[in-house]
Motif scaffolding. Sequence first.
Motif, PDB file in Angstrom:
ATOM      1  N   ALA A 168      -3.543  10.973  -0.246  1.00  0.00           N
ATOM      2  CA  ALA A 168      -3.710  12.099  -1.167  1.00  0.00           C
ATOM      3  C   ALA A 168      -4.881  11.878  -2.121  1.00  0.00           C
ATOM      4  O   ALA A 168      -5.631  12.808  -2.433  1.00  0.00           O
ATOM      5  CB  ALA A 168      -2.427  12.323  -1.963  1.00  0.00           C
ATOM      6  N   ALA A 169      -5.068  10.632  -2.592  1.00  0.00           N
ATOM      7  CA  ALA A 169      -6.121  10.338  -3.572  1.00  0.00           C
ATOM      8  C   ALA A 169      -7.457  10.032  -2.922  1.00  0.00           C
ATOM      9  O   ALA A 169      -8.493  10.108  -3.577  1.00  0.00           O
ATOM     10  CB  ALA A 169      -5.698   9.156  -4.444  1.00  0.00           C
ATOM     11  N   GLY A 170      -7.448   9.666  -1.673  1.00  0.00           N
ATOM     12  CA  GLY A 170      -8.693   9.308  -1.005  1.00  0.00           C
ATOM     13  C   GLY A 170      -9.186   7.915  -1.368  1.00  0.00           C
ATOM     14  O   GLY A 170     -10.298   7.533  -1.035  1.00  0.00           O
ATOM     15  N   SER A 171      -8.353   7.162  -2.082  1.00  0.00           N
ATOM     16  CA  SER A 171      -8.676   5.770  -2.408  1.00  0.00           C
ATOM     17  C   SER A 171      -7.376   4.964  -2.400  1.00  0.00           C
ATOM     18  O   SER A 171      -6.288   5.533  -2.519  1.00  0.00           O
ATOM     19  CB  SER A 171      -9.364   5.677  -3.778  1.00  0.00           C
ATOM     20  OG  SER A 171      -8.510   6.161  -4.784  1.00  0.00           O
ATOM     21  N   LEU A 172      -7.531   3.682  -2.282  1.00  0.00           N
ATOM     22  CA  LEU A 172      -6.371   2.806  -2.142  1.00  0.00           C
ATOM     23  C   LEU A 172      -5.437   2.893  -3.343  1.00  0.00           C
ATOM     24  O   LEU A 172      -5.866   2.780  -4.490  1.00  0.00           O
ATOM     25  CB  LEU A 172      -6.832   1.347  -1.962  1.00  0.00           C
ATOM     26  CG  LEU A 172      -5.721   0.326  -1.730  1.00  0.00           C
ATOM     27  CD1 LEU A 172      -4.976   0.613  -0.429  1.00  0.00           C
ATOM     28  CD2 LEU A 172      -6.293  -1.068  -1.716  1.00  0.00           C
ATOM     29  N   VAL A 213       0.857  -1.188   0.000  1.00  0.00           N
ATOM     30  CA  VAL A 213       0.000   0.000   0.000  1.00  0.00           C
ATOM     31  C   VAL A 213       0.896   1.242   0.000  1.00  0.00           C
ATOM     32  O   VAL A 213       1.823   1.362   0.797  1.00  0.00           O
ATOM     33  CB  VAL A 213      -0.927   0.006   1.232  1.00  0.00           C
ATOM     34  CG1 VAL A 213      -1.708   1.310   1.315  1.00  0.00           C
ATOM     35  CG2 VAL A 213      -1.860  -1.183   1.186  1.00  0.00           C
ATOM     36  N   ASP A 214       0.608   2.163  -0.911  1.00  0.00           N
ATOM     37  CA  ASP A 214       1.289   3.458  -0.959  1.00  0.00           C
ATOM     38  C   ASP A 214       0.498   4.383  -0.045  1.00  0.00           C
ATOM     39  O   ASP A 214      -0.531   4.946  -0.448  1.00  0.00           O
ATOM     40  CB  ASP A 214       1.321   3.968  -2.396  1.00  0.00           C
ATOM     41  CG  ASP A 214       1.936   5.355  -2.516  1.00  0.00           C
ATOM     42  OD1 ASP A 214       2.339   5.948  -1.492  1.00  0.00           O
ATOM     43  OD2 ASP A 214       1.999   5.852  -3.653  1.00  0.00           O
ATOM     44  N   LEU A 215       0.949   4.515   1.182  1.00  0.00           N
ATOM     45  CA  LEU A 215       0.197   5.259   2.185  1.00  0.00           C
ATOM     46  C   LEU A 215       0.023   6.723   1.795  1.00  0.00           C
ATOM     47  O   LEU A 215      -1.093   7.251   1.833  1.00  0.00           O
ATOM     48  CB  LEU A 215       0.876   5.153   3.550  1.00  0.00           C
ATOM     49  CG  LEU A 215       0.132   5.777   4.721  1.00  0.00           C
ATOM     50  CD1 LEU A 215      -1.255   5.168   4.866  1.00  0.00           C
ATOM     51  CD2 LEU A 215       0.922   5.602   6.001  1.00  0.00           C
ATOM     52  N   ALA A 216       1.085   7.383   1.371  1.00  0.00           N
ATOM     53  CA  ALA A 216       0.981   8.795   0.996  1.00  0.00           C
ATOM     54  C   ALA A 216       0.050   8.964  -0.211  1.00  0.00           C
ATOM     55  O   ALA A 216      -0.783   9.871  -0.235  1.00  0.00           O
ATOM     56  CB  ALA A 216       2.360   9.366   0.690  1.00  0.00           C
TER      57      ALA A 216
END
Length: 162
Positions: free
Chosen positions: A78-82, A71-74
């Motif tokens: 920022a995108a509001g989705s996984l 998972v790219d946490l940042a």
Amino acid sequence: MSAPDPRWSDAALAAQLLSVDPAGLGGALLRAGPDPARDVWLGGIEMLKGPGAPFIRLPGHVDDERLDGGVDLAGTLAAGSLRRSAGVVERVAGGVLVVLGAERLAPGRASRIAALIDAPARACVIALDEGDGVEETTPQALADRLAFRLDLDGVRAVPTWN
């Protein structure tokens, strides 16, 4: 002028063969410490690889997330989705993966790296083994999949590519 070390000649031939069919041959297990001969050989591999093919160096103590992605946490925040980050296994497809300190790989990780050789989007794996003696060796799951076993440990003269 002394004759070149036959181990260098074998390693140079292996590099040339890997440039012809890197995925089909799978790669090489190179036993050598961090020295000029190893660096020159790796430079030759990078020079001989296909244009645009990735060339990734991976430490032997790699963690699962860097290897397989996660998972790219940042990006997710920022995108509001996984959002998912690509791991090395995904990014190296069709290229060359150099595993530094392959003797330190955990058996499970060695198996996942070995699976790259058989994957549809194959990769060439160069396992660098800096181990001392019998107890520190590259796991067999990976070593058995590689076409060449080379030893440049102790090659004193800095070789060049002809």
